[in-house]
Design a protein around this motif. Structure first.
Motif, PDB file in Angstrom:
ATOM      1  N   THR A   1       0.847  -1.195   0.000  1.00 15.03           N
ATOM      2  CA  THR A   1       0.000   0.000   0.000  1.00 15.03           C
ATOM      3  C   THR A   1       0.881   1.243   0.000  1.00 15.03           C
ATOM      4  O   THR A   1       2.101   1.173   0.104  1.00 15.03           O
TER       5      THR A   1
ATOM      6  N   TYR B   1      -6.362   3.608   6.445  1.00 14.92           N
ATOM      7  CA  TYR B   1      -6.245   3.420   4.997  1.00 14.92           C
ATOM      8  C   TYR B   1      -7.487   3.953   4.286  1.00 14.92           C
ATOM      9  O   TYR B   1      -8.618   3.657   4.663  1.00 14.92           O
TER      10      TYR B   1
ATOM     11  N   PRO C   1      -8.844   4.650   0.056  1.00 13.10           N
ATOM     12  CA  PRO C   1      -8.485   4.450  -1.360  1.00 13.10           C
ATOM     13  C   PRO C   1      -8.194   5.772  -2.070  1.00 13.10           C
ATOM     14  O   PRO C   1      -8.823   6.796  -1.783  1.00 13.10           O
TER      15      PRO C   1
ATOM     16  N   PRO D   1      -8.664   7.090  -5.486  1.00  8.16           N
ATOM     17  CA  PRO D   1      -9.292   6.796  -6.783  1.00  8.16           C
ATOM     18  C   PRO D   1      -8.537   7.453  -7.947  1.00  8.16           C
ATOM     19  O   PRO D   1      -8.406   8.673  -8.013  1.00  8.16           O
TER      20      PRO D   1
ATOM     21  N   GLY E   1     -12.830  10.212  -2.377  1.00  9.28           N
ATOM     22  CA  GLY E   1     -12.440   8.903  -1.863  1.00  9.28           C
ATOM     23  C   GLY E   1     -12.675   8.797  -0.370  1.00  9.28           C
ATOM     24  O   GLY E   1     -13.176   7.775   0.129  1.00  9.28           O
TER      25      GLY E   1
ATOM     26  N   GLN F   1     -15.501   6.364   1.439  1.00  2.00           N
ATOM     27  CA  GLN F   1     -15.023   5.359   2.385  1.00  2.00           C
ATOM     28  C   GLN F   1     -15.629   5.566   3.769  1.00  2.00           C
ATOM     29  O   GLN F   1     -16.032   4.594   4.428  1.00  2.00           O
TER      30      GLN F   1
ATOM     31  N   ILE G   1     -13.357   2.524  -6.763  1.00  2.00           N
ATOM     32  CA  ILE G   1     -13.198   2.030  -5.392  1.00  2.00           C
ATOM     33  C   ILE G   1     -13.885   0.674  -5.232  1.00  2.00           C
ATOM     34  O   ILE G   1     -13.312  -0.264  -4.667  1.00  2.00           O
TER      35      ILE G   1
ATOM     36  N   ASN H   1     -11.944  -1.876  -7.113  1.00  2.00           N
ATOM     37  CA  ASN H   1     -10.512  -1.826  -6.822  1.00  2.00           C
ATOM     38  C   ASN H   1      -9.696  -1.615  -8.097  1.00  2.00           C
ATOM     39  O   ASN H   1      -8.698  -2.290  -8.341  1.00  2.00           O
TER      40      ASN H   1
ATOM     41  N   SER I   1      -7.007   2.092  -7.527  1.00  2.00           N
ATOM     42  CA  SER I   1      -7.354   2.820  -6.302  1.00  2.00           C
ATOM     43  C   SER I   1      -6.548   2.263  -5.136  1.00  2.00           C
ATOM     44  O   SER I   1      -7.100   1.622  -4.226  1.00  2.00           O
ATOM     45  N   PRO I   2      -5.246   2.473  -5.143  1.00  2.00           N
ATOM     46  CA  PRO I   2      -4.410   1.935  -4.065  1.00  2.00           C
ATOM     47  C   PRO I   2      -4.796   2.536  -2.719  1.00  2.00           C
ATOM     48  O   PRO I   2      -5.213   3.699  -2.633  1.00  2.00           O
ATOM     49  N   LEU I   3      -4.672   1.741  -1.682  1.00  2.00           N
ATOM     50  CA  LEU I   3      -4.948   2.241  -0.344  1.00  2.00           C
ATOM     51  C   LEU I   3      -3.775   3.091   0.134  1.00  2.00           C
ATOM     52  O   LEU I   3      -2.614   2.789  -0.140  1.00  2.00           O
TER      53      LEU I   3
END
Length: 758
Positions: free
Chosen positions: A514, A536, A538, A540, A555, A559, A588, A591, A594-596
């Motif tokens: 991540t 954490y 995401p 986007p 994002g 979340q 999101i 996935n 969209s890295p955390l």
């Protein structure tokens, strides 16, 4: 009783007038013998009475020239050799040995007097210098530092200059750039079509600047782009042509008194401005309205510097103007150094080119500093500082640390020295990567380093990482980004044992794949344990969320408040494209890119976007920087947050903070008060996390590193809180807290992992 001492001196002792100093000192003490430059430093053989020799050795470091840095003086006694006189010998070159090299030095007071003295033969000569000032690192091709090993080798000195050069009693004895109008470099003012002006180039340039034109001006380590800083039209034109639409531009003022009229200047800031290093110093703007608002939009600070070359002094003395002096490049490319390169790359930006025929061998940007709590802190380490090394408390294996991607520097180690390169830039294009490779080759040659150990960042897509992994015949060690941040700060503060390391920045590749960025580590040089982080969230669109802070805010909203997402989007970002919001949700949910992230930098982006301070960033860190600029520094308010435990790790949950900010915006509270309270909140959740870690670890030393801590308002508030709780707090001064300091940490960690650094 007569004795002979063989004396070896290491440090910055070449190119700073050290040999004539030794010569005059020996004469004063009635000694015979000789002095010579070597590939390792300065070697002296001195013969005379023991009492005089003792006094001579003591004076070598105590009375050294102002620009010299004496690291060590070692001597041994030998039988007399019956020397008749004291002489200065030719340089001695030995294979594999190296000498420390002086950074370029601003024009000294004595040369300035001559520059403006109509009776002096160097009157108004834009390349005046002596052993106490002028170019050094930017003209050196090889060591020992002799004229034949510099870019001055093509200029044959006239009889008068040669006589000065050969006279040990002269201020210009062995000043390698020594020259005068008869024999030295010359200025050429040229239009893009090749037309060369025959009139006085200084007066003509000043006339063109006052007319609103943009000039490319060749300096010590590359070209500057200059224009009238009080002319809105000229500054806007420069921004448009350079593709630098918002990032602040540096200013050069004629003198300190003029700076004080437009900026607030403390005694420590005045000292930094006037030092021989002549960095850009970030100063609070007085708001006189004279300087164009386009110079530093959205900022309360100006990047100010004083003239540091004879050419600058002539231009500013003639014009009395406040000039933009920004790097001669298109945004994000390296600064231009060669005449033909500048004419090609800066065509379409500069209206005219002020060139000269002294080649630049090393590319060298201006350094940037700010003063925090009375101490100079480096933001960008380059001209005036590099290539002067940092001292290591261990003898290292020869190591290359490749640094990060943004604000890249590399670090080479040899013996007890860490040679941190000058600022290279963002390794996001081929031109900057070539600058990285070329500068690395220069350092390896000058300091006789052949790395057997290479350290690199864990991010697989960094060009610096790819470079390291492609090397053959070396041992390679990957270093986690935030561990490197913490250790770089530990190193410069002389810390070896475990600390609570707080690393806050925008992006750093985590060991779990991540994107880390608000990290609490229990760390020493060799290892670390991740003990806490921000929740954490995401990102986007990945990098797109960095460029568009409102995307990062979406994002966060999706979340943290999924059931209310669309209503909140319309309330706070109603003018943004609803189709983009749909894509954000899709990315999101699926996935998709969209890295955390646990990034503190991204949290600042979200606060900035929610307040409407900055929805789209034109440069890295803009949203957070502008949020700092609007923050009320006096408010003591803060917002709630939660710290939860997750798998023996502390997780800071900012849900309540985001909710409180949105409520404050709904109530119509002033942005400055909300921004101030947000800064206090970040300081409080960092302090609270450190308190919890101290309960178990019993560690009370906190190290702060990472680009977020360029925020003076945050650092000031945070240090106050931590120190109030009994913590010892350590921050950066000698290397940048941003990614420009990471390579130092990488080098130390790599040596520690091999058991070399203990």
């Amino acid at each position: 009783m007569m004795e002979r001492y063989r004396i070896r001196i290491k440090g910055i002792v070449q190119g700073v007038g050290f040999r004539p100093f030794v010569y005059q000192l020996a004469k004063r003490h009635g000694l015979a013998g000789w002095v010579s430059n070597t590939s390792q430093g300065v070697l002296i053989e001195a013969e005379g009475e023991k009492e005089e020799l003792t006094a001579f050795v003591q004076a070598l470091s105590r009375e050294a020239p102002p620009q010299a840095v004496v690291k060590s003086v070692n001597w041994e006694s030998h039988p007399p050799a019956d020397f008749c006189d004291f002489t200065i010998r030719e340089s001695i070159k030995k294979e594999g040995q190296f000498v420390l090299i002086s950074p370029d030095i601003a024009t000294c007071a004595e040369c300035l007097i001559e520059l403006f003295d109509p009776a002096d033969r160097r009157y108004r000569y834009p390349f005046i210098n002596c052993t106490n000032c002028g170019p050094r690192f930017t003209i050196i091709e090889e060591i020992p530092y002799d004229r034949a090993s510099t870019t001055m080798k093509n200029f044959t000195m006239c009889p008068q200059c040669q006589a000065e050069y050969d006279n040990p009693m002269s201020r210009r004895f062995h000043a390698q750039p020594n020259a005068c109008p008869r024999c030295g470099p010359t200025l050429i003012l040229q239009a893009p079509d090749g037309y060369a002006f025959t009139t006085d180039p200084i007066k003509t340039v000043v006339h063109l600047l006052k007319k609103g034109h943009i000039l490319a001006i060749k300096g010590l380590g590359g070209f500057h782009l200059a224009c009238d800083a009080t002319n809105d039209q000229a500054v806007t034109a420069l921004r448009t042509r350079k593709h630098r639409y918002a990032k602040p531009l540096a200013l050069m003022f004629p003198d300190l008194e003029t700076i004080k009229k437009h900026c607030r200047v403390s005694s420590a800031e005045a000292e930094a401005l006037s030092s021989s290093r002549r960095p850009i110093v970030l100063l609070k703007d007085r708001g006189t309205g004279v300087i164009s608002g386009q110079v530093a939009p959205g900022q309360r600070y100006q990047g100010a510097m004083l003239p540091y070359t004879p050419l600058h002094h002539l231009l500013l003395e003639e014009s009395k103007m406040i000039l933009i002096m920004t790097s001669g490049n298109i945004s994000e490319e390296p600064i231009a150094t060669d005449n033909l390169e500048a004419l090609k790359r800066l065509e379409g930006i500069a209206d005219y080119f002020l060139l000269h025929d002294r080649d630049i061998y090393a590319r060298y940007d201006d350094s940037v500093v700010r003063v925090i709590e009375g101490q100079e802190v480096l933001v960008r380490r380059s001209r005036g500082y590099a290539p002067y090394p940092l001292s290591l408390p261990f003898s290292s294996t020869e190591t290359l640390a490749c640094g990060a991607e943004l604000k890249n520097t590399f670090c080479l180690t040899k013996e007890n020295y860490a040679f941190l390169s000058q600022h290279i830039g963002d390794l996001e294009n081929w031109e900057t990567f070539q600058h990285f490779e070329n500068t690395l080759k220069l350092y390896q040659r000058l300091f006789r380093i052949k790395p057997s150990l290479v350290a690199y960042d864990l991010h697989p897509d960094y060009l610096s990482t790819k470079y390291a992994l492609n090397l053959e015949g070396v041992q390679k060690i990957g270093i986690q980004h935030h561990h490197a941040h913490v250790v770089s700060c530990m190193m410069e503060n002389g810390l070896k044992d475990r600390v609570i390391g707080v690393a806050c920045d925008g992006t750093g590749y985590g060991v779990d794949g991540t994107i880390w960025g608000c990290e609490f580590l229990l760390a020493d040089w060799k290892d670390f344990e991740r003990q806490g982080h921000l929740l954490y969230i995401p990102m986007p669109g990945g990098a797109l969320a960095i460029q568009r802070p409102y995307r990062m805010a979406l994002g966060y909203l999706y979340q943290l408040f999924p059931d209310r997402f669309e209503a909140l989007r319309q309330e706070f970002f109603g003018k943004t494209d609803p189709e983009e919001a749909r894509l954000v949700r899709l990315q999101i949910d699926k996935n998709l890119n969209s890295p955390l992230t646990s990034s503190c930098g991204r949290l600042f982006d979200v606060a900035s976007a929610l307040l409407g301070v900055r929805l789209v960033s034109e440069y890295e860190g803009q949203a957070a920087c502008e949020l700092e600029m609007v923050a009320d520094e006096k408010t003591e308010e803060s917002y709630p947050f939660e710290i939860k435990e997750d798998e023996d790790r502390l997780v800071i949950d900012p849900t309540l903070t985001i909710s409180a900010i949105m409520d404050e915006v709904r109530k119509g509270k002033k942005k400055d008060l909300i921004a101030g309270a947000f800064h206090n909140t970040v300081a409080e959740f960092i302090t609270e996390t450190c308190l919890r870690l101290r309960r178990d670890s019993r560690i009370d030393r906190v190290v702060l590193s990472g680009g977020v801590f360029q925020n003076v308002h945050l650092v000031t508030k945070l240090k106050q809180r931590l120190e109030r709780e009994g913590f010892q707090v350590f921050t950066h001064r000698l290397v940048p807290t941003n990614d420009g300091g990471i390579s130092l940490g990488q080098a130390v960690i790599a040596n520690a992992k091999l058991g070399i650094a203990r």
